[in-house]
Design a protein around this motif. Structure first.
Motif, PDB file in Angstrom:
ATOM      1  N   LEU A 247       0.821  -1.212   0.000  1.00 22.14           N
ATOM      2  CA  LEU A 247       0.000   0.000   0.000  1.00 22.14           C
ATOM      3  C   LEU A 247       0.850   1.254   0.000  1.00 22.14           C
ATOM      4  N   ASN A 248       1.896   1.294   0.806  1.00 23.13           N
ATOM      5  CA  ASN A 248       2.744   2.480   0.861  1.00 23.13           C
ATOM      6  C   ASN A 248       3.505   2.697  -0.434  1.00 23.13           C
ATOM      7  N   ALA A 249       3.883   1.572  -1.084  1.00 25.20           N
ATOM      8  CA  ALA A 249       4.503   1.718  -2.411  1.00 25.20           C
ATOM      9  C   ALA A 249       3.510   2.332  -3.390  1.00 25.20           C
ATOM     10  N   GLY A 250       2.251   1.896  -3.310  1.00 24.93           N
ATOM     11  CA  GLY A 250       1.223   2.475  -4.171  1.00 24.93           C
ATOM     12  C   GLY A 250       0.993   3.945  -3.872  1.00 24.93           C
ATOM     13  N   ILE A 251       1.016   4.307  -2.557  1.00 27.75           N
ATOM     14  CA  ILE A 251       0.831   5.715  -2.191  1.00 27.75           C
ATOM     15  C   ILE A 251       1.971   6.579  -2.731  1.00 27.75           C
ATOM     16  N   ILE A 252       3.202   6.068  -2.629  1.00 29.94           N
ATOM     17  CA  ILE A 252       4.360   6.819  -3.154  1.00 29.94           C
ATOM     18  C   ILE A 252       4.197   7.065  -4.652  1.00 29.94           C
TER      19      ILE A 252
END
Length: 592
Positions: A247-252
């Motif tokens: 998820l955090n990779a997607g947010i970045i």
């Protein structure tokens, strides 16, 4: 399993309203990012106070409505889950009561306790969370994806990619943990069984100084449970870090591409914030969904274990006839017993008969089959061969309730239940009068028990009868068996805690019973059975001798060996036992 879950039909309304209100709450949550986007783009950037006030009021309204919907959904979900588990626990307990001893031996006591308590609690938790989140979480995930497409289709592709990766992570871990959850429950059964065994046998453990060995055994079982739980926990604990990472990779990626589009004028700052909020909602809901699936996996494993008991059909079929009133005869005709289909016979070719009023003594070494033999009369077990007949009919033709009402049993281990002396005595006959209860106590040599108590028959009894001595418990269980005047009376080594004088007085009182029951006395002592009308000597499941005390001393070496190894009954007790002088021969000995 379909029949198992069909029990939820009683809570159809709750099962519909619970998820419905959760979906309504989810709708309010999905609207919030759009309001925030409007607040940023039209209110803050353009410094429009009316827009800011309107958006803030809308956010407060969404919060209030969402809270109301959430509380309502929780109410209906809890009502359905608790009601279902309560009914299931009642049904399971009632079904266990209908199972035969053979069925109960197959499952074991410890696993039955675990299934009726911990397993049903886990099913309840699964239903509660399932009704609240099973539809809500996927709805929010796909709703956020759709809302993202309405804002910017290019950015929404990032959502689609992240969701795909997350589903692969979630279902990969879940599928790997499902068989492990079953092993966890099986190991928990082992720990529960060892705990129950040690608590019930704590006096024996201390008597033989086995505390250290039993502690080591418990530690080994506990460590086995710990190892499988740790392995399962490590696997499932990888769920949150991996999902957060994805998820955090997607947010970045989303923020990076969003910043470029804001710079180029394709997106506004409020839209990027809305996309970020939707991505955060997906993160939260997928974490909830992952934990929900772990819980549902445990619940499904527990539900299968509970269902295994419910689908077990009683191995004994109920008859249709009722035991006739009054004295009845009893006979064993070439009876054999096996505890399992492949095991060796526990009893072989047992044959004898008893007329009303006769006393049958059963004696033999430990494991000779004494308790097995008398267990066939009330159909705790069924004969594998031959027939047990009561009143000329096979006991399998009688209704179990009628048969067991005609049989009074004093088990090997005296068991009393929490309540009062009166409530314990009324187990056999709830309609018995106080005079009948006192008469049963008199015959059982227990009148002094209530005579010394301030409350008499209403004296409290603690769980297991721990506020009474061993001898008092045995006399109270004998009195309980005598209440209601049973046609067959079974005393299974029920005088082991009684002194010789009390034992002799008890047997004399039993011989004088006016309703003439067939009485079985199972004992390790020849003194307890020597005045029986017939004595059966069992050895390794075979009847190696039948006859009176004097006949067996002459014809049965095993009986003679048992008798000679035990201390002779004093003459004054023999006189009390037989109601005659010690020098007088037994009544009816001339006929023999």
């Amino acid at each position: 399993m379909r029949q198992f879950w069909s029990r939820l039909k009683e809570y159809r309304k709750e099962c519909i309203l619970g998820p419905a209100f959760k979906l309504l709450e989810a709708v309010f949550e999905l609207i919030v990012p759009l309001i925030i986007a409007q607040l940023v783009d039209e209110g803050l950037r353009q410094e429009s106070s009316p827009v800011v006030y309107r958006c803030v009021l809308l956010l407060v309204l969404m919060a209030v409505l969402g809270l109301a919907a959430s509380v309502t959904a929780q109410y209906f979900a809890a009502r359905a889950a608790i009601g279902f588990s309560t009914g299931l626990r009642h049904d399971l307990f009632a079904h266990i009561q209908s199972l035969s001893y053979t069925d109960l031996d197959h499952f074991g006591t410890s696993t039955l306790i675990t299934r009726i308590t911990g397993d049903i609690n886990q099913v309840q938790t699964g239903i509660n969370l399932g009704l609240r989140l099973l539809l809500r979480s996927p709805f929010v995930v796909f709703g956020a994806l759709i809302m993202a497409f309405t804002i910017d289709s290019g950015s929404a592709l990032i959502f689609a990619g992240v969701i795909l990766v997350l589903f692969l992570i979630v279902f990969g871990i879940i599928l790997g943990s499902m068989p492990l959850q079953k092993r966890v429950r099986e190991n928990l059964d082992g720990v529960t069984g060892a705990t129950r065994e040690n608590l019930s046998g704590v006096r024996v453990i201390r008597a033989f100084v086995q505390e250290e060995n039993q502690t080591e055994r418990f530690i080994w079982l506990n460590q086995a449970l710990t190892r499988i739980q740790l392995f399962t926990g490590r696997l499932t604990s990888a769920l949150n870090p991996l999902t957060f990472l994805a998820l955090n990779a997607g947010i970045i990626i989303l923020i990076h591409t969003g910043a470029l589009k804001v710079n180029s004028g394709t997106l506004t700052q409020g839209q990027v914030i809305a996309l970020y909020n939707y991505m955060t909602q997906i993160l939260v809901e997928l974490i909830k969904l992952a934990n929900l699936i772990v819980t549902l996996t445990k619940s499904a494993a527990c539900a299968r274990r509970v269902n295994d008991i419910l689908v077990q059909k009683p191995s004994q079929k109920d008859g249709e006839a009722d035991v006739p009133d009054g004295p009845v005869s009893l006979s064993f005709e070439d009876v054999s017993v096996r505890y399992s289909a492949t095991g060796d016979p526990s009893l072989e070719h047992i044959s004898f008969s008893a007329a009303p009023g006769e006393t049958i003594g059963i004696i033999g070494g430990t494991g000779s089959g004494k308790t097995t033999l008398i267990s066939l009369i009330p159909r705790f077990y069924d004969a594998a061969g031959g027939a047990v007949k009561l009143g000329g009919r096979d006991v399998r033709e009688y209704r179990l309730a009628s048969l067991r009402k005609a049989v009074g049993i004093v088990p090997q281990h005296a068991v009393l239940f929490r309540g009062t002396i009166r409530s314990n005595l009324l187990w056999r006959d709830p309609d018995a009068t106080e005079e009948e209860l006192r008469e049963a106590l008199r015959i059982a040599q227990g009148s002094d028990i209530i005579g010394k108590k301030e409350l008499g028959l209403d004296e409290p009894v603690k769980q297991g009868g721990t506020n009474f001595s061993g001898g008092q418990r045995q006399r109270l269980t004998i009195a309980r068996a005598l209440t209601g005047r049973p046609a067959v009376l079974i005393l299974d080594d029920s005088s082991s805690a009684l002194d010789y004088a009390t034992d002799a007085a008890l047997r004399r009182a039993l011989r004088e019973l006016e309703w003439k029951p067939v009485t079985f006395i199972v004992s390790q002592r020849t003194a307890s059975v020597r005045f029986a009308d017939r004595i059966l000597v069992l050895d390794d499941g075979v009847c190696i001798g039948q006859g009176t005390h004097e006949e067996l001393l002459d014809t049965c070496p095993v009986y003679r060996e048992i008798h000679e190894a035990q201390q002779e009954t004093p003459a004054d007790i023999r006189e009390l036992e037989g109601g005659r002088k010690a020098s007088e021969p037994p009544k009816g000995s001339e006929d023999r």
